[in-house]
Enzyme design. Structure first.
Site, PDB file in Angstrom:
ATOM      1  N   ASP A  80      61.817  57.053  46.958  1.00  0.00           N
ATOM      2  CA  ASP A  80      61.040  56.063  47.707  1.00  0.00           C
ATOM      3  C   ASP A  80      61.510  55.855  49.138  1.00  0.00           C
ATOM      4  O   ASP A  80      61.270  54.805  49.731  1.00  0.00           O
ATOM      5  CB  ASP A  80      61.108  54.723  46.958  1.00  0.00           C
ATOM      6  CG  ASP A  80      62.544  54.231  46.800  1.00  0.00           C
ATOM      7  OD1 ASP A  80      63.458  54.852  47.374  1.00  0.00           O
ATOM      8  OD2 ASP A  80      62.750  53.220  46.098  1.00  0.00           O
ATOM      9  N   GLU A 109      61.411  61.333  40.318  1.00  0.00           N
ATOM     10  CA  GLU A 109      61.545  59.873  40.164  1.00  0.00           C
ATOM     11  C   GLU A 109      60.237  59.184  40.580  1.00  0.00           C
ATOM     12  O   GLU A 109      60.193  58.280  41.423  1.00  0.00           O
ATOM     13  CB  GLU A 109      62.735  59.303  40.940  1.00  0.00           C
ATOM     14  CG  GLU A 109      63.220  57.968  40.397  1.00  0.00           C
ATOM     15  CD  GLU A 109      64.321  57.337  41.241  1.00  0.00           C
ATOM     16  OE1 GLU A 109      64.043  56.860  42.350  1.00  0.00           O
ATOM     17  OE2 GLU A 109      65.470  57.314  40.777  1.00  0.00           O
ATOM     18  N   GLU A 140      60.275  50.417  50.295  1.00  0.00           N
ATOM     19  CA  GLU A 140      60.299  51.467  49.260  1.00  0.00           C
ATOM     20  C   GLU A 140      59.095  51.440  48.326  1.00  0.00           C
ATOM     21  O   GLU A 140      58.640  52.482  47.860  1.00  0.00           O
ATOM     22  CB  GLU A 140      61.588  51.367  48.447  1.00  0.00           C
ATOM     23  CG  GLU A 140      62.848  51.779  49.204  1.00  0.00           C
ATOM     24  CD  GLU A 140      63.413  50.684  50.085  1.00  0.00           C
ATOM     25  OE1 GLU A 140      62.886  49.540  50.044  1.00  0.00           O
ATOM     26  OE2 GLU A 140      64.371  50.952  50.842  1.00  0.00           O
ATOM     27  N   HIS A 147      72.431  46.657  50.046  1.00  0.00           N
ATOM     28  CA  HIS A 147      71.906  47.207  51.306  1.00  0.00           C
ATOM     29  C   HIS A 147      70.420  46.944  51.522  1.00  0.00           C
ATOM     30  O   HIS A 147      69.862  47.355  52.539  1.00  0.00           O
ATOM     31  CB  HIS A 147      72.116  48.721  51.346  1.00  0.00           C
ATOM     32  CG  HIS A 147      71.293  49.462  50.330  1.00  0.00           C
ATOM     33  ND1 HIS A 147      69.985  49.792  50.546  1.00  0.00           N
ATOM     34  CD2 HIS A 147      71.582  49.890  49.086  1.00  0.00           C
ATOM     35  CE1 HIS A 147      69.510  50.419  49.475  1.00  0.00           C
ATOM     36  NE2 HIS A 147      70.460  50.480  48.575  1.00  0.00           N
ATOM     37  N   ARG A 185      66.786  46.003  52.565  1.00  0.00           N
ATOM     38  CA  ARG A 185      66.220  45.379  53.770  1.00  0.00           C
ATOM     39  C   ARG A 185      65.697  43.971  53.495  1.00  0.00           C
ATOM     40  O   ARG A 185      65.812  43.084  54.335  1.00  0.00           O
ATOM     41  CB  ARG A 185      65.079  46.239  54.325  1.00  0.00           C
ATOM     42  CG  ARG A 185      65.530  47.301  55.283  1.00  0.00           C
ATOM     43  CD  ARG A 185      64.344  48.108  55.794  1.00  0.00           C
ATOM     44  NE  ARG A 185      64.662  48.804  57.027  1.00  0.00           N
ATOM     45  CZ  ARG A 185      65.431  49.878  57.122  1.00  0.00           C
ATOM     46  NH1 ARG A 185      65.987  50.383  56.040  1.00  0.00           N
ATOM     47  NH2 ARG A 185      65.664  50.448  58.289  1.00  0.00           N
ATOM     48  N   HIS A 208      78.025  49.283  52.725  1.00  0.00           N
ATOM     49  CA  HIS A 208      77.019  50.203  53.284  1.00  0.00           C
ATOM     50  C   HIS A 208      77.135  50.219  54.805  1.00  0.00           C
ATOM     51  O   HIS A 208      77.448  49.199  55.423  1.00  0.00           O
ATOM     52  CB  HIS A 208      75.639  49.695  52.848  1.00  0.00           C
ATOM     53  CG  HIS A 208      74.525  50.666  53.060  1.00  0.00           C
ATOM     54  ND1 HIS A 208      74.013  50.951  54.306  1.00  0.00           N
ATOM     55  CD2 HIS A 208      73.808  51.411  52.188  1.00  0.00           C
ATOM     56  CE1 HIS A 208      73.029  51.833  54.186  1.00  0.00           C
ATOM     57  NE2 HIS A 208      72.883  52.132  52.900  1.00  0.00           N
TER      58      HIS A 208
HETATM   59  C1  UD1 Z   1      67.907  53.888  53.143  1.00  0.00           C
HETATM   60  C2  UD1 Z   1      66.556  53.879  52.424  1.00  0.00           C
HETATM   61  C3  UD1 Z   1      66.642  53.086  51.135  1.00  0.00           C
HETATM   62  C4  UD1 Z   1      67.782  53.591  50.277  1.00  0.00           C
HETATM   63  C5  UD1 Z   1      69.059  53.571  51.073  1.00  0.00           C
HETATM   64  C6  UD1 Z   1      70.191  54.162  50.288  1.00  0.00           C
HETATM   65  C7  UD1 Z   1      64.470  53.819  53.697  1.00  0.00           C
HETATM   66  C8  UD1 Z   1      63.536  53.001  54.500  1.00  0.00           C
HETATM   67  N1  UD1 Z   1      65.577  53.210  53.271  1.00  0.00           N
HETATM   68  O1  UD1 Z   1      68.191  52.571  53.547  1.00  0.00           O
HETATM   69  O2  UD1 Z   1      65.422  53.223  50.421  1.00  0.00           O
HETATM   70  O3  UD1 Z   1      67.896  52.752  49.157  1.00  0.00           O
HETATM   71  O4  UD1 Z   1      68.891  54.359  52.257  1.00  0.00           O
HETATM   72  O5  UD1 Z   1      71.429  53.854  50.843  1.00  0.00           O
HETATM   73  O6  UD1 Z   1      64.226  54.989  53.477  1.00  0.00           O
HETATM   74  N2  UD1 Z   1      73.986  54.394  58.663  1.00  0.00           N
HETATM   75  C9  UD1 Z   1      75.118  55.027  59.168  1.00  0.00           C
HETATM   76  N3  UD1 Z   1      75.601  56.114  58.491  1.00  0.00           N
HETATM   77  C10 UD1 Z   1      75.043  56.584  57.364  1.00  0.00           C
HETATM   78  C11 UD1 Z   1      73.919  55.931  56.845  1.00  0.00           C
HETATM   79  C12 UD1 Z   1      73.389  54.837  57.518  1.00  0.00           C
HETATM   80  O7  UD1 Z   1      75.659  54.639  60.176  1.00  0.00           O
HETATM   81  O8  UD1 Z   1      75.549  57.571  56.812  1.00  0.00           O
HETATM   82  C13 UD1 Z   1      73.428  53.239  59.411  1.00  0.00           C
HETATM   83  C14 UD1 Z   1      72.722  53.679  60.700  1.00  0.00           C
HETATM   84  O9  UD1 Z   1      72.943  52.710  61.693  1.00  0.00           O
HETATM   85  C15 UD1 Z   1      71.245  53.697  60.286  1.00  0.00           C
HETATM   86  C16 UD1 Z   1      71.215  52.504  59.356  1.00  0.00           C
HETATM   87  O10 UD1 Z   1      72.449  52.584  58.619  1.00  0.00           O
HETATM   88  O11 UD1 Z   1      70.365  53.586  61.369  1.00  0.00           O
HETATM   89  C17 UD1 Z   1      70.035  52.411  58.438  1.00  0.00           C
HETATM   90  O12 UD1 Z   1      69.803  53.619  57.723  1.00  0.00           O
HETATM   91  P1  UD1 Z   1      68.372  53.831  57.004  1.00  0.00           P
HETATM   92  O13 UD1 Z   1      68.413  55.123  56.290  1.00  0.00           O
HETATM   93  O14 UD1 Z   1      67.282  53.609  57.966  1.00  0.00           O
HETATM   94  O15 UD1 Z   1      68.293  52.644  55.996  1.00  0.00           O
HETATM   95  P2  UD1 Z   1      69.183  52.263  54.763  1.00  0.00           P
HETATM   96  O16 UD1 Z   1      69.336  50.798  54.803  1.00  0.00           O
HETATM   97  O17 UD1 Z   1      70.382  53.122  54.698  1.00  0.00           O
HETATM   98  N1  UDP Z   2      77.459  55.317  45.604  1.00  0.00           N
HETATM   99  C1  UDP Z   2      78.458  56.126  46.134  1.00  0.00           C
HETATM  100  N2  UDP Z   2      79.412  55.558  46.940  1.00  0.00           N
HETATM  101  C2  UDP Z   2      79.420  54.251  47.244  1.00  0.00           C
HETATM  102  C3  UDP Z   2      78.379  53.414  46.708  1.00  0.00           C
HETATM  103  C4  UDP Z   2      77.408  53.984  45.904  1.00  0.00           C
HETATM  104  O1  UDP Z   2      78.491  57.337  45.869  1.00  0.00           O
HETATM  105  O2  UDP Z   2      80.307  53.800  47.986  1.00  0.00           O
HETATM  106  C5  UDP Z   2      76.397  55.938  44.783  1.00  0.00           C
HETATM  107  C6  UDP Z   2      76.021  55.236  43.488  1.00  0.00           C
HETATM  108  O3  UDP Z   2      76.795  55.707  42.408  1.00  0.00           O
HETATM  109  C7  UDP Z   2      74.550  55.590  43.320  1.00  0.00           C
HETATM  110  C8  UDP Z   2      74.057  55.736  44.755  1.00  0.00           C
HETATM  111  O4  UDP Z   2      75.218  55.878  45.568  1.00  0.00           O
HETATM  112  O5  UDP Z   2      74.362  56.840  42.674  1.00  0.00           O
HETATM  113  C9  UDP Z   2      73.265  54.521  45.150  1.00  0.00           C
HETATM  114  O6  UDP Z   2      73.006  54.549  46.511  1.00  0.00           O
HETATM  115  P1  UDP Z   2      72.417  53.311  47.288  1.00  0.00           P
HETATM  116  O7  UDP Z   2      72.794  52.074  46.588  1.00  0.00           O
HETATM  117  O8  UDP Z   2      72.836  53.477  48.701  1.00  0.00           O
HETATM  118  O9  UDP Z   2      70.853  53.559  47.231  1.00  0.00           O
HETATM  119  P2  UDP Z   2      69.715  53.176  46.176  1.00  0.00           P
HETATM  120  O10 UDP Z   2      70.078  53.748  44.854  1.00  0.00           O
HETATM  121  O11 UDP Z   2      69.582  51.691  46.175  1.00  0.00           O
HETATM  122  O12 UDP Z   2      68.488  53.807  46.746  1.00  0.00           O
END
Ligand code: UD1
Ligand code: UDP
Length: 380
Positions: A99, A121, A135, A217, A219, A250
């Protein structure tokens, strides 16, 4: 014989964890499939952690992540940049997951080029377009466009059927996260497996305290939600010296800021950077309670026999809630505090919630997905 080209496209930590088993299963059939991996790089560090652990080779890396990226900028760049990969590679099929913005926009790009799309999924729904945001709509967009739908549970299949998706285009597979989890648990239980991150987190664990593992994490929880969550953690840590909270934070700045501001320097709260998958699985196994708003963790906790309190108002994963091992506690501080305290004091409730159940599959989801593709997807 001409091999069919399949591109797996993903960009975030959870997609990579959940697509890794699909990648390996497809590679077992490399005589019929030319399998390519395209990373959008929606995440950077958190994605690299997964790619390093599973050792998945990358064919294309779009490196799209920007600090605090907006949904529209990210969507536009996934759509534009993944389209270029499609044009140059001419895949027969694209596989997307879940998603995220990566999955919905990569789906749209594939559709514009009339490429077959498989959605891993598929079919999870809250039917509330703002929760999870964005999502719920990302997953609906992908579901509307995809040609093949791999649903983790029969409830997810029912959601798709009620939207008019043909039954023969859907396969109930279980969730591929269980495949990844089993594989990782087996690996870390092997005495010869060594991992620096597991060693580091082991040193933080205090054996005389009950470990509460926290992640968050979403939104829709930014702002007040996170303030409430952090204030609940703070109150719990201060009133319960018998607990220890470990929280891999996160990297989203909207999460890091309130979490570090409110929770740093509390002696029984340990804020750490995101850890690699085996270290996180190790911590889940050591934990007494898991508090999270994550999707994947809601699926993993129950199959490890851990009570999971979900800090959200609703969930697209109601199966474990119905089974009694996951409870929705929302983001109200008092509700979080009282639910944790209930589990700390009520042994009967704790035992009930920690009975290992697994509504999300038998660890063979990726095998089923690949068998389905072999049976159903014939090149025109
Ligand atoms: C995204 C997904 C969410 C998923 C989550 C898993 C969307 C809209 N959101 O949310 O569905 O559950 O990932 O974690 O697709 N950032 C870093 N380093 C990283 C990753 C993120 O610095 O390795 C920071 C950056 O500033 C980035 C921000 O996090 O711009 C947001 O990342 P983004 O992928 O847009 O949203 P998530 O909240 O991570
Ligand atoms: N996870 C990880 N390291 C961490 C926290 C979570 O590897 O420090 C793994 C966790 O086991 C799960 C996945 O990341 O499989 C979940 O990711 P996240 O919560 O970012 O995204 P979501 O599942 O909500 O989309």
């Amino acid at each position: 014989m001409d091999r069919k080209k399949i591109i797996l496209v993903f960009g975030t930590r959870p997609e990579a964890i959940k697509m890794a088993p699909v990648y390996f299963e497809l590679q077992k059939n490399s005589h019929i499939y030319d399998v390519k991996v395209c990373l959008t790089g929606q995440h950077r560090t958190m994605l690299e952690q997964v790619m390093d652990f599973f050792k998945i080779p990358t064919d294309f890396d779009l490196s799209l992540m920007k600090e605090n990226q907006s949904l529209s900028d990210l969507s536009a760049s996934v759509l534009t940049e993944f389209s270029k990969i499609i044009v140059s590679e001419k895949p027969d099929m694209v596989l997307v997951h879940g998603d995220t913005t990566t999955s919905s926009m990569a789906t749209l790009a594939a559709y514009y080029h009339k490429i077959k799309i498989g959605h891993v999924e598929a079919g999870l729904r809250t039917h509330n377009k703002y929760s999870p945001f964005p999502e719920e709509i990302n997953r609906q967009i992908t579901g509307r466009i995809a040609d093949y739908h791999f649903s983790p549970t029969s409830l997810a299949e029912d959601n798709l059927l009620s939207e008019g998706i043909e039954k023969n285009k859907i396969l109930v597979t279980g969730n591929t996260v269980i495949d990844a989890l089993h594989w990782t648990v087996d690996l870390i239980e092997n005495n010869s497996y060594e991992d620096d991150e597991i060693r580091k987190v082991s040193k933080i664990i205090q054996a005389d305290k009950k470990l509460i593992l926290v992640t968050g994490h979403r939104r829709e929880n930014f702002g007040d939600g996170f303030l409430n969550i952090c204030n609940a953690m703070k109150a719990l840590a201060e009133t319960h010296p018998e607990i220890q909270i470990i929280y891999p934070v996160h990297l989203n700045p909207n999460v890091k800021k309130p979490v570090y501001e409110i929770l740093k320097d509390i002696y029984n709260i340990h804020l750490i950077a995101p850890i690699n998958y085996p270290a996180f699985v190790f911590l889940m196994n050591k934990s007494h309670i898991i508090l999270t708003d994550s999707g994947g963790v809601q699926e993993e906790g129950p199959s490890l026999g851990k009570p999971v309190l979900v800090m959200r108002e609703n969930t697209e994963r109601p199966e474990a809630v119905d089974a009694g091992t996951v409870k929705l506690v929302g983001t109200n501080s008092n509700s979080i505090i009282s639910s944790v305290e209930e589990l700390l004091t009520d042994d009967k409730l704790y035992t009930q919630m920690s009975t290992a159940i697994n509504p999300y599959g038998d660890g063979l989801a990726s095998k089923k997905i690949v068998e389905f593709i072999k049976d159903n997807f014939k090149k025109n």
